[in-house]
Motif scaffolding. Structure first.
Motif, mmCIF file in Angstrom:
data_model
loop_
_atom_site.group_PDB
_atom_site.id
_atom_site.type_symbol
_atom_site.label_atom_id
_atom_site.label_comp_id
_atom_site.label_asym_id
_atom_site.label_seq_id
_atom_site.Cartn_x
_atom_site.Cartn_y
_atom_site.Cartn_z
ATOM 1 N N PRO A 15 0.839 -1.202 0.000
ATOM 2 C CA PRO A 15 0.000 0.000 0.000
ATOM 3 C C PRO A 15 0.871 1.248 0.000
ATOM 4 O O PRO A 15 1.882 1.311 0.710
ATOM 5 C CB PRO A 15 -0.786 -0.113 1.313
ATOM 6 C CG PRO A 15 -0.607 -1.534 1.767
ATOM 7 C CD PRO A 15 0.719 -1.970 1.239
ATOM 8 N N SER A 17 0.954 5.574 0.334
ATOM 9 C CA SER A 17 0.259 6.764 0.811
ATOM 10 C C SER A 17 0.156 7.778 -0.323
ATOM 11 O O SER A 17 0.772 7.610 -1.386
ATOM 12 C CB SER A 17 1.038 7.377 1.971
ATOM 13 O OG SER A 17 2.223 7.992 1.480
ATOM 14 N N ALA A 26 -1.145 0.126 6.907
ATOM 15 C CA ALA A 26 -2.099 -0.555 6.044
ATOM 16 C C ALA A 26 -1.635 -1.968 5.727
ATOM 17 O O ALA A 26 -2.451 -2.899 5.642
ATOM 18 C CB ALA A 26 -2.301 0.240 4.752
ATOM 19 N N SER A 254 -2.245 -3.726 -10.098
ATOM 20 C CA SER A 254 -3.188 -2.621 -9.965
ATOM 21 C C SER A 254 -4.615 -3.131 -9.830
ATOM 22 O O SER A 254 -5.436 -2.544 -9.112
ATOM 23 C CB SER A 254 -3.081 -1.695 -11.181
ATOM 24 O OG SER A 254 -4.066 -0.689 -11.148
ATOM 25 N N LYS A 257 -5.062 -4.214 -6.237
ATOM 26 C CA LYS A 257 -5.107 -3.033 -5.373
ATOM 27 C C LYS A 257 -6.390 -2.233 -5.591
ATOM 28 O O LYS A 257 -6.998 -1.735 -4.634
ATOM 29 C CB LYS A 257 -3.869 -2.160 -5.615
ATOM 30 C CG LYS A 257 -2.571 -2.827 -5.211
ATOM 31 C CD LYS A 257 -1.341 -1.978 -5.519
ATOM 32 C CE LYS A 257 -1.042 -1.013 -4.408
ATOM 33 N NZ LYS A 257 0.288 -0.359 -4.569
ATOM 34 N N GLY A 258 -6.812 -2.127 -6.845
ATOM 35 C CA GLY A 258 -8.023 -1.379 -7.139
ATOM 36 C C GLY A 258 -9.259 -2.030 -6.549
ATOM 37 O O GLY A 258 -10.154 -1.348 -6.032
ATOM 38 N N THR A 261 -9.247 -1.406 -2.792
ATOM 39 C CA THR A 261 -9.629 -0.027 -2.507
ATOM 40 C C THR A 261 -11.135 0.154 -2.646
ATOM 41 O O THR A 261 -11.776 0.817 -1.811
ATOM 42 C CB THR A 261 -8.871 0.939 -3.442
ATOM 43 O OG1 THR A 261 -7.462 0.848 -3.162
ATOM 44 C CG2 THR A 261 -9.320 2.378 -3.228
ATOM 45 N N GLN A 262 -11.725 -0.444 -3.678
ATOM 46 C CA GLN A 262 -13.176 -0.362 -3.859
ATOM 47 C C GLN A 262 -13.925 -1.026 -2.709
ATOM 48 O O GLN A 262 -15.054 -0.642 -2.386
ATOM 49 C CB GLN A 262 -13.583 -0.998 -5.183
ATOM 50 C CG GLN A 262 -13.213 -0.187 -6.408
ATOM 51 C CD GLN A 262 -13.952 1.144 -6.463
ATOM 52 O OE1 GLN A 262 -15.159 1.210 -6.260
ATOM 53 N NE2 GLN A 262 -13.217 2.217 -6.710
ATOM 54 N N ILE A 265 -10.556 -0.999 1.481
ATOM 55 C CA ILE A 265 -9.225 -1.309 2.023
ATOM 56 C C ILE A 265 -8.213 -0.538 1.171
ATOM 57 O O ILE A 265 -7.701 -1.045 0.166
ATOM 58 C CB ILE A 265 -8.954 -2.819 1.991
ATOM 59 C CG1 ILE A 265 -10.066 -3.567 2.727
ATOM 60 C CG2 ILE A 265 -7.601 -3.140 2.629
ATOM 61 C CD1 ILE A 265 -10.046 -5.067 2.528
ATOM 62 N N GLU A 266 -7.956 0.702 1.521
ATOM 63 C CA GLU A 266 -7.183 1.624 0.682
ATOM 64 C C GLU A 266 -5.779 1.096 0.415
ATOM 65 O O GLU A 266 -5.060 0.686 1.326
ATOM 66 C CB GLU A 266 -7.109 2.993 1.356
ATOM 67 C CG GLU A 266 -6.380 4.045 0.539
ATOM 68 C CD GLU A 266 -7.021 4.293 -0.827
ATOM 69 O OE1 GLU A 266 -6.289 4.249 -1.831
ATOM 70 O OE2 GLU A 266 -8.256 4.512 -0.866
ATOM 71 N N GLN A 267 -5.400 1.124 -0.866
ATOM 72 C CA GLN A 267 -4.104 0.607 -1.291
ATOM 73 C C GLN A 267 -3.211 1.654 -1.955
ATOM 74 O O GLN A 267 -2.010 1.459 -2.047
ATOM 75 C CB GLN A 267 -4.304 -0.544 -2.290
ATOM 76 C CG GLN A 267 -5.013 -1.741 -1.713
ATOM 77 C CD GLN A 267 -4.187 -2.472 -0.701
ATOM 78 O OE1 GLN A 267 -3.159 -3.063 -1.043
ATOM 79 N NE2 GLN A 267 -4.600 -2.435 0.550
ATOM 80 N N GLY A 268 -3.793 2.725 -2.458
ATOM 81 C CA GLY A 268 -3.014 3.668 -3.239
ATOM 82 C C GLY A 268 -2.717 3.103 -4.613
ATOM 83 O O GLY A 268 -3.140 1.997 -4.965
#
Length: 298
Positions: A15, A17, A26, A254, A257-258, A261-262, A265-268
Motif C-alpha cells: 500500500p 500513501s 495498512a 493494480s 489493489k483497485g 480499494t473499492q 481497504i485503501e491501497q493507493g
C-alpha cells in the motif's frame, strides 16, 4: 529437511500513501485480515508487492514490519531476487537475520540464460543457504523455463524446500512431483490453474489472489487437501473466473489493489512504470467475486 510449510501463502501488495511512501500500517492491517481468513503463510517481496519498485531501505522496512507483526503465527517467506547469485546469497542472509522462515529465489533476470546455466549459478546459493529455499520458476518474467529434470541437482541440497511453478504448462506440477523427492513441496504459482495443480499433487499455493479473496482461496485449498473434490470443483467453477481475470491482466497488481480499494481497504496506486487497471476491469473482478462468495460460504 522435513517441511511443515504448505497450504496457502498470501502475497501482500504494497500500500502506498498519497505521498508515494509505503503505508506500513495498512500493510499490517492486511496481514491481520489474511491471517484471520486462515492463510498458512505470507510471502513478502513478491511481484505482487512491487518488490522491484521499492528501494533497498523500503524492502527492509517492509520485511521487518511483516515479520514483527506476524509474530510467528505463520511462516514468512522473503523474496530474495537479484541478477548476481552473490547478491542473492547476501539477501538470504539478511532475510535470515530479520527472522524470515524461508527465502524465495528466481533465475537471474534478463538475457534468457539456459536452464542448465541457471542451476549452475544457483547451486552455490543452495549449498550455502541457512534458510529453506523456494525456487520460483517464472519463465514469463525471467526468460528461462527450468524443467523438472533441471532441478534435480538442486534437490540434492537440504535447503531445497519447495518450487513455485508458474510456467502455465498443463502437466508441469505432475512432472515436478514425479521428478523431485517427496520432501520437496510443490506450490501452484499461477492462480488461474490452482485446482488443476492440486489435482496433480501440489501441496500449496503461493497466491496473489489470496490478498484479495483469502477466505475463498483458503477454502479451495482445504477442500482439495481433504479430498472433497466435488465441492472443490463447484467452488472452482466460480472462483476461476475472477482469478483468471487477474491472472490474464498485464495490470494484475493494480487490479488487486483497485479491487481492495473499492472494498474500502485503501491501497493507493501502483508505482510507474507498472500499468493501471481500468475501472471496468476492476468492476468485472468484483462482480465475479460476489458469485464466488455465495458458493464459498455455503
Amino acid at each position: 529437511m522435513t517441511s511443515t510449510m504448505r497450504g496457502v501463502f498470501a502475497v501482500p501488495t504494497t500500500p502506498f500513501s498519497p505521498t508515494n511512501t509505503q503505508d506500513l500500517d495498512a500493510l499490517r492491517s492486511g496481514v491481520d485480515r489474511v491471517l484471520e481468513a486462515g492463510v498458512d503463510g505470507i510471502l513478502a517481496l513478491g511481484a505482487t508487492g512491487e518488490a522491484l519498485a521499492l528501494t533497498t531501505q523500503e524492502r527492509e522496512e517492509q520485511v521487518r514490519a511483516v515479520i514483527e507483526h506476524v509474530q510467528g503465527r505463520v511462516p514468512v517467506v522473503v523474496g530474495c531476487m537479484a541478477y548476481d547469485p552473490r547478491d542473492v546469497a547476501d539477501l538470504i542472509d539478511k532475510a535470515r537475520d530479520w527472522g524470515a522462515s524461508a527465502a524465495m529465489v528466481t533465475p537471474p533476470y534478463y538475457g534468457g540464460i539456459s536452464a542448465e546455466a541457471t542451476v549452475a549459478a544457483l547451486e552455490p546459493v543452495f549449498a550455502a543457504s541457512t534458510l529453506p529455499l523456494l525456487f520460483y520458476n517464472n519463465p514469463h518474467s525471467t526468460g528461462t523455463d527450468v524443467l523438472p529434470a533441471h532441478l534435480e541437482p538442486l534437490a540434492a541440497h537440504d535447503s531445497f524446500w519447495a518450487v513455485k511453478e508458474t510456467s502455465g504448462a498443463a502437466s508441469r506440477v505432475r512432472e515436478l512431483r514425479a521428478a523431485l523427492p517427496e520432501r520437496v513441496e510443490i506450490f501452484v504459482g499461477a492462480d488461474g490453474l490452482a485446482l488443476e495443480g492440486f489435482v496433480q499433487g501440489a501441496t500449496g499455493w503461493v497466491a496473489a489472489s489470496a490478498w484479495l479473496a483469502p477466505q475463498e482461496c483458503v477454502r479451495l485449498w482445504q477442500l482439495a487437501d481433504q479430498g472433497e473434490w466435488a465441492q472443490a470443483v463447484r467452488l472452482w467453477r466460480k472462483l476461476a473466473t475472477p482469478l483468471g481475470l487477474i491472472e490474464d491482466s498485464s495490470a494484475f497488481i493494480s487490479l488487486i489493489k483497485g479491487c481492495l480499494t473499492q472494498l474500502g481497504i485503501e491501497q493507493g496506486p501502483v508505482r510507474p512504470p507498472l500499468p493501471t487497471a481500468a475501472p471496468e476491469e476492476i468492476q468485472a473482478v468484483l462482480t465475479a467475486l460476489q458469485d464466488v462468495q455465495e458458493v464459498a460460504h455455503a
